[in-house]
Design a protein around this motif. Structure first.
Motif, PDB file in Angstrom:
ATOM      1  N   PRO A   1       0.830  -1.213   0.000  1.00  0.00           N
ATOM      2  CA  PRO A   1       0.000   0.000   0.000  1.00  0.00           C
ATOM      3  C   PRO A   1       0.865   1.264   0.000  1.00  0.00           C
ATOM      4  CG  PRO A   1      -0.761  -1.566   1.655  1.00  0.00           C
ATOM      5  CD  PRO A   1       0.550  -2.086   1.159  1.00  0.00           C
ATOM      6  N   PRO A   2       0.395   2.323  -0.632  1.00  0.00           N
ATOM      7  CA  PRO A   2       1.153   3.579  -0.645  1.00  0.00           C
ATOM      8  C   PRO A   2       1.082   4.256   0.718  1.00  0.00           C
ATOM      9  CG  PRO A   2      -0.963   3.881  -1.713  1.00  0.00           C
ATOM     10  CD  PRO A   2      -0.849   2.410  -1.405  1.00  0.00           C
ATOM     11  N   PRO A   3       1.914   5.270   0.959  1.00  0.00           N
ATOM     12  CA  PRO A   3       1.878   5.974   2.247  1.00  0.00           C
ATOM     13  C   PRO A   3       0.518   6.624   2.481  1.00  0.00           C
ATOM     14  CG  PRO A   3       3.851   6.552   1.002  1.00  0.00           C
ATOM     15  CD  PRO A   3       2.973   5.793   0.073  1.00  0.00           C
ATOM     16  N   HIS A   4       0.102   6.679   3.754  1.00  0.00           N
ATOM     17  CA  HIS A   4      -1.151   7.322   4.138  1.00  0.00           C
ATOM     18  C   HIS A   4      -0.846   8.670   4.773  1.00  0.00           C
ATOM     19  CE1 HIS A   4      -3.708   3.856   3.288  1.00  0.00           C
ATOM     20  NE2 HIS A   4      -2.798   3.086   3.877  1.00  0.00           N
ATOM     21  N   GLY A   5      -1.714   9.640   4.547  1.00  0.00           N
ATOM     22  CA  GLY A   5      -1.539  10.950   5.142  1.00  0.00           C
ATOM     23  C   GLY A   5      -0.774  11.878   4.230  1.00  0.00           C
ATOM     24  N   THR A   6      -1.131  13.155   4.252  1.00  0.00           N
ATOM     25  CA  THR A   6      -0.522  14.126   3.348  1.00  0.00           C
ATOM     26  C   THR A   6       0.977  14.250   3.571  1.00  0.00           C
ATOM     27  OG1 THR A   6      -2.590  15.377   3.269  1.00  0.00           O
ATOM     28  CG2 THR A   6      -0.575  16.518   2.573  1.00  0.00           C
ATOM     29  N   ALA A   7       1.390  14.327   4.838  1.00  0.00           N
ATOM     30  CA  ALA A   7       2.813  14.515   5.136  1.00  0.00           C
ATOM     31  C   ALA A   7       3.641  13.340   4.632  1.00  0.00           C
ATOM     32  CB  ALA A   7       3.007  14.696   6.640  1.00  0.00           C
ATOM     33  N   HIS A   8       3.179  12.111   4.898  1.00  0.00           N
ATOM     34  CA  HIS A   8       3.905  10.926   4.441  1.00  0.00           C
ATOM     35  C   HIS A   8       3.898  10.836   2.916  1.00  0.00           C
ATOM     36  CE1 HIS A   8       3.151   8.798   8.542  1.00  0.00           C
ATOM     37  NE2 HIS A   8       4.136   9.671   8.600  1.00  0.00           N
ATOM     38  N   HIS A   9       2.793  11.232   2.311  1.00  0.00           N
ATOM     39  CA  HIS A   9       2.690  11.214   0.852  1.00  0.00           C
ATOM     40  C   HIS A   9       3.706  12.169   0.227  1.00  0.00           C
ATOM     41  CE1 HIS A   9       0.619  10.853  -3.048  1.00  0.00           C
ATOM     42  NE2 HIS A   9       0.746  12.162  -3.142  1.00  0.00           N
ATOM     43  N   VAL A  10       3.768  13.389   0.754  1.00  0.00           N
ATOM     44  CA  VAL A  10       4.695  14.392   0.219  1.00  0.00           C
ATOM     45  C   VAL A  10       6.139  13.965   0.446  1.00  0.00           C
ATOM     46  CG1 VAL A  10       5.523  16.762   0.482  1.00  0.00           C
ATOM     47  CG2 VAL A  10       3.059  16.284   0.438  1.00  0.00           C
ATOM     48  N   LEU A  11       6.440  13.480   1.665  1.00  0.00           N
ATOM     49  CA  LEU A  11       7.802  13.051   1.963  1.00  0.00           C
ATOM     50  C   LEU A  11       8.218  11.890   1.075  1.00  0.00           C
ATOM     51  CD1 LEU A  11      10.349  13.162   3.727  1.00  0.00           C
ATOM     52  CD2 LEU A  11       9.199  11.612   5.336  1.00  0.00           C
ATOM     53  N   GLY A  12       7.317  10.945   0.864  1.00  0.00           N
ATOM     54  CA  GLY A  12       7.637   9.801   0.030  1.00  0.00           C
ATOM     55  C   GLY A  12       7.986  10.204  -1.392  1.00  0.00           C
ATOM     56  N   HIS A  13       7.191  11.092  -1.964  1.00  0.00           N
ATOM     57  CA  HIS A  13       7.465  11.523  -3.341  1.00  0.00           C
ATOM     58  C   HIS A  13       8.715  12.395  -3.418  1.00  0.00           C
ATOM     59  CE1 HIS A  13       4.079   9.825  -5.566  1.00  0.00           C
ATOM     60  NE2 HIS A  13       3.335  10.070  -4.492  1.00  0.00           N
ATOM     61  N   ALA A  14       8.976  13.189  -2.383  1.00  0.00           N
ATOM     62  CA  ALA A  14      10.188  14.012  -2.373  1.00  0.00           C
ATOM     63  C   ALA A  14      11.438  13.138  -2.338  1.00  0.00           C
ATOM     64  CB  ALA A  14      10.167  14.959  -1.180  1.00  0.00           C
ATOM     65  N   LEU A  15      11.429  12.106  -1.491  1.00  0.00           N
ATOM     66  CA  LEU A  15      12.578  11.204  -1.423  1.00  0.00           C
ATOM     67  C   LEU A  15      12.713  10.375  -2.697  1.00  0.00           C
ATOM     68  CD1 LEU A  15      12.324   9.957   2.276  1.00  0.00           C
ATOM     69  CD2 LEU A  15      14.011  11.527   1.305  1.00  0.00           C
ATOM     70  N   ALA A  16      11.580  10.001  -3.282  1.00  0.00           N
ATOM     71  CA  ALA A  16      11.623   9.271  -4.552  1.00  0.00           C
ATOM     72  C   ALA A  16      12.253  10.134  -5.642  1.00  0.00           C
ATOM     73  CB  ALA A  16      10.215   8.848  -4.955  1.00  0.00           C
TER      74      ALA A  16
END
Length: 227
Positions: free
Chosen positions: A140-155
């Protein structure tokens, strides 16, 4: 009394934390030569060389813990083992030859530093990315706006690192092939965690293609005065 249904448990996110640490370590350590160049030398070597000794530990250990959190198959662990061995051997060859080349440049040091060392090291990195993709992209992808943004930034940081490394490392054919394959894989698993692979490698693929078209080939950024 009729048996009660236990409340649903939240999906484990341990693999996401370790994957985030892997991406952070990869983006930082794979730019050590540039970011620590100002530290200068220590005897006949550079501080950057000594700091770079930490790179395999910083990248491979959290990657192994990210895999462990998903309880992967033996085949995945076997692929990780091959990736880790190739990555470590290539990095070690590159580090030693590059350090020697800085004080005693010559064709042998250049051979082991760039073509041999870089292709082994980045092939190991590509196998590591493939291992993580095999085990994680359908999670499953990250849940929550903060985790979503951080995940895409690190990607995105990881994808840019792949592009800059393969350009400066003289391994553009490998860079293009891996970026294209992981972009396709990310697209096919975009409903899951694979969307992070799409965020990482679609921009990397575009950068590599644009660089080749603009320059009519793949000169290293350092030869153009960019570094």
């Amino acid at each position: 009394m009729p048996p009660t249904t236990p409340p649903p448990t939240a999906p484990s996110t341990g693999h996401l934390r370790w994957l985030a640490l892997t991406a952070t370590a990869y983006a930082i350590t794979h730019h050590t030569g540039v970011t620590t160049a100002a530290l200068g030398t220590i005897g006949p070597t550079r501080w950057a060389d000594w700091i770079d000794l930490l790179t395999p530990y910083a990248v491979l250990l959290p990657a192994a813990l990210a895999l462990h959190a998903t309880r992967p198959t033996r085949r995945v662990w076997a692929l990780y083992l091959i990736a880790a061995l190739t990555y470590t051997e290539g990095h070690g060859i590159h580090l030693a030859a590059n350090s020697i080349h800085n004080t005693a440049p010559g064709p042998t040091a250049h051979l082991w530093d760039e073509p041999a060392g870089h292709y082994l090291w980045y092939t190991g990195a590509a196998l590591l990315l493939a291992t993580l993709a095999t085990a994680l992209t359908r999670q499953p992808p990250p849940h929550g706006t903060a985790h979503h943004v951080l995940g895409h930034a690190l990607a995105l940081a990881s994808g840019l690192t792949w592009a800059t490394n393969t350009l400066e490392g003289g391994t553009a054919p490998l860079g293009l092939a891996v970026a294209a394959a992981l972009t396709a894989h990310g697209w096919s698993t975009r409903a899951h965690l694979g969307r992070l692979w799409l965020t990482a490698f679609a921009p990397a693929l575009l950068i590599l293609i644009a660089w080749g078209l603009h320059h009519g080939g793949y000169p290293q950024p350092s030869t153009l005065g960019w570094i």
